[in-house]
Design an enzyme around this catalytic site. Structure first.
Site, PDB file in Angstrom:
ATOM      1  N   VAL B 121       0.858  -1.177   0.000  1.00  0.00           N
ATOM      2  CA  VAL B 121       0.000   0.000   0.000  1.00  0.00           C
ATOM      3  C   VAL B 121       0.897   1.231   0.000  1.00  0.00           C
ATOM      4  O   VAL B 121       1.910   1.260   0.712  1.00  0.00           O
ATOM      5  CB  VAL B 121      -0.896   0.038   1.256  1.00  0.00           C
ATOM      6  CG1 VAL B 121      -1.808   1.266   1.237  1.00  0.00           C
ATOM      7  CG2 VAL B 121      -1.714  -1.240   1.375  1.00  0.00           C
ATOM      8  N   CYS B 122       0.543   2.234  -0.796  1.00  0.00           N
ATOM      9  CA  CYS B 122       1.219   3.540  -0.738  1.00  0.00           C
ATOM     10  C   CYS B 122       2.723   3.352  -1.018  1.00  0.00           C
ATOM     11  O   CYS B 122       3.101   2.635  -1.946  1.00  0.00           O
ATOM     12  CB  CYS B 122       0.931   4.139   0.632  1.00  0.00           C
ATOM     13  SG  CYS B 122       1.263   5.899   0.805  1.00  0.00           S
ATOM     14  N   THR B 123       3.596   3.969  -0.226  1.00  0.00           N
ATOM     15  CA  THR B 123       5.038   3.860  -0.463  1.00  0.00           C
ATOM     16  C   THR B 123       5.600   2.496  -0.066  1.00  0.00           C
ATOM     17  O   THR B 123       6.806   2.267  -0.225  1.00  0.00           O
ATOM     18  CB  THR B 123       5.792   4.967   0.303  1.00  0.00           C
ATOM     19  OG1 THR B 123       5.440   4.901   1.681  1.00  0.00           O
ATOM     20  CG2 THR B 123       5.470   6.340  -0.250  1.00  0.00           C
ATOM     21  N   THR B 141       2.398   3.488  -6.792  1.00  0.00           N
ATOM     22  CA  THR B 141       2.645   3.912  -5.412  1.00  0.00           C
ATOM     23  C   THR B 141       1.854   5.190  -5.147  1.00  0.00           C
ATOM     24  O   THR B 141       1.062   5.630  -5.995  1.00  0.00           O
ATOM     25  CB  THR B 141       4.163   4.118  -5.175  1.00  0.00           C
ATOM     26  OG1 THR B 141       4.396   4.342  -3.775  1.00  0.00           O
ATOM     27  CG2 THR B 141       4.701   5.322  -5.962  1.00  0.00           C
TER      28      THR B 141
END
Lengths: 206, 206
Positions: B121-123, B141
């Site tokens: 998830v995300c970074t 990302t």
């Protein structure tokens, strides 16, 4: 200097994880300006420069186990909790509801915050109801608990089909992710649409 | 007997709270049948009767402090962590990214799970990239980290404008709440649309 708000999030055993983590995220990821977004991601934004300063609190301050097992350590107990402007009351499944409803210390504490804006998520509205904060007011809760809510609190005007209901000093929301919608509405009420839109973008909300 | 999945969620200091709490909630609130929804809310659904059995894990198993201060106690360390089928890797701001990217033990551990379905998830996708799991693959990302992602991992095909990208054994998603969308897609992939729709209803997702 810009106005900032101290936000307390109540925790207890069996609390639903997203009930509190959703509002936690909305409050903590809200920032005053576009320039602050980069600072937030770079860990360069001091707490005092954020609109909402958020902490968690439980009765004893000991670690709590959320519904489905997540373990969280609250920042404060009722005894050492600092003053706050906003109180966020999450909900949870039947064990959370029973434990908190029967705990006079917790219900009494919720009811003893006359200066705070009090907002509940999901079945958290039962605790506000028990504290007498919803008498004569419109309110909502998790859709699967709506009829129980009406039977339990005859003086509450139970409203269906709404994600949240803002009566001014008391705000209730529907189930789980409705807490995110409600908190965004509080960001807009307290700081305006621009901050709300920025938060939505930071969270990459659809 | 129905197939169930063991899900490990990686935790570390400065992890973003909703990056892991969103997927945690989607996995833990998914149930096999309509009849199980009531059992879930009544705390009558045994863990073994749920499609996903979720636990948290960190390198040392000690309590971690998430971005903005939330304190969580992981269930396991790398040493005593049970076997799992799915590994969820959340992200966080620059301090989380730097700490984890430079920690060979964590990156090595992520890369040493060849039998698991790995989702970020995300970074968190930076950690998968660092572990070499994204070479030659499409990935995404957090929207504010996309260009850094491309510069850091030249062998990764960086894709923009998508909430998540499922390449089979490795899945990446965009920022923060995109983790909820991605996890719902995994629920559908592993169990079908009916379970996904039920989870959306339980979470009262818009």
């Amino acid at each position: 200097m810009k106005r900032t708000y101290q936000v307390a999030i109540l925790l207890f055993d069996y609390v639903d994880a997203l009930d509190f983590a959703g509002p936690y995220e909305v409050f903590t990821m809200s920032v005053f300006s576009e320039g602050d977004v980069r600072k937030l991601f770079m860990n360069q934004l001091a707490l005092k420069d954020k609109p909402f300063q958020v902490f968690t609190v439980s009765k004893e301050g000991e670690s709590i186990t959320a519904h489905n097992g997540l373990k969280v350590i609250p920042d404060y107990s009722f005894k050492n909790c600092p003053a706050f402007d906003v109180l966020l009351v999450p909900g949870g499944p039947i064990k959370a509801m029973k434990n908190v409803m029967e705990d006079q210390q917790i219900i009494g504490w919720i009811g003893a915050q006359p200066h705070a804006l009090i907002a509940s998520v999901c079945t958290g509205s039962f605790f506000l109801g028990k504290a007498g904060l919803l008498d004569g007011k419109d309110a909502t809760t998790n859709q699967s608990a709506l009829s129980l809510f009406g039977r339990t609190f005859e003086k509450v005007n139970v409203v269906t089909g709404r994600r949240y209901i803002d009566t001014g000093s008391v705000v209730t929301s529907a189930g789980i992710t409705a807490g995110i919608s409600m908190t965004l509405s509080l960001v807009e009420r307290l700081y305006g649409k621009e901050m709300r839109d920025r938060t939505i973008q930071i969270l990459e909300l659809e």
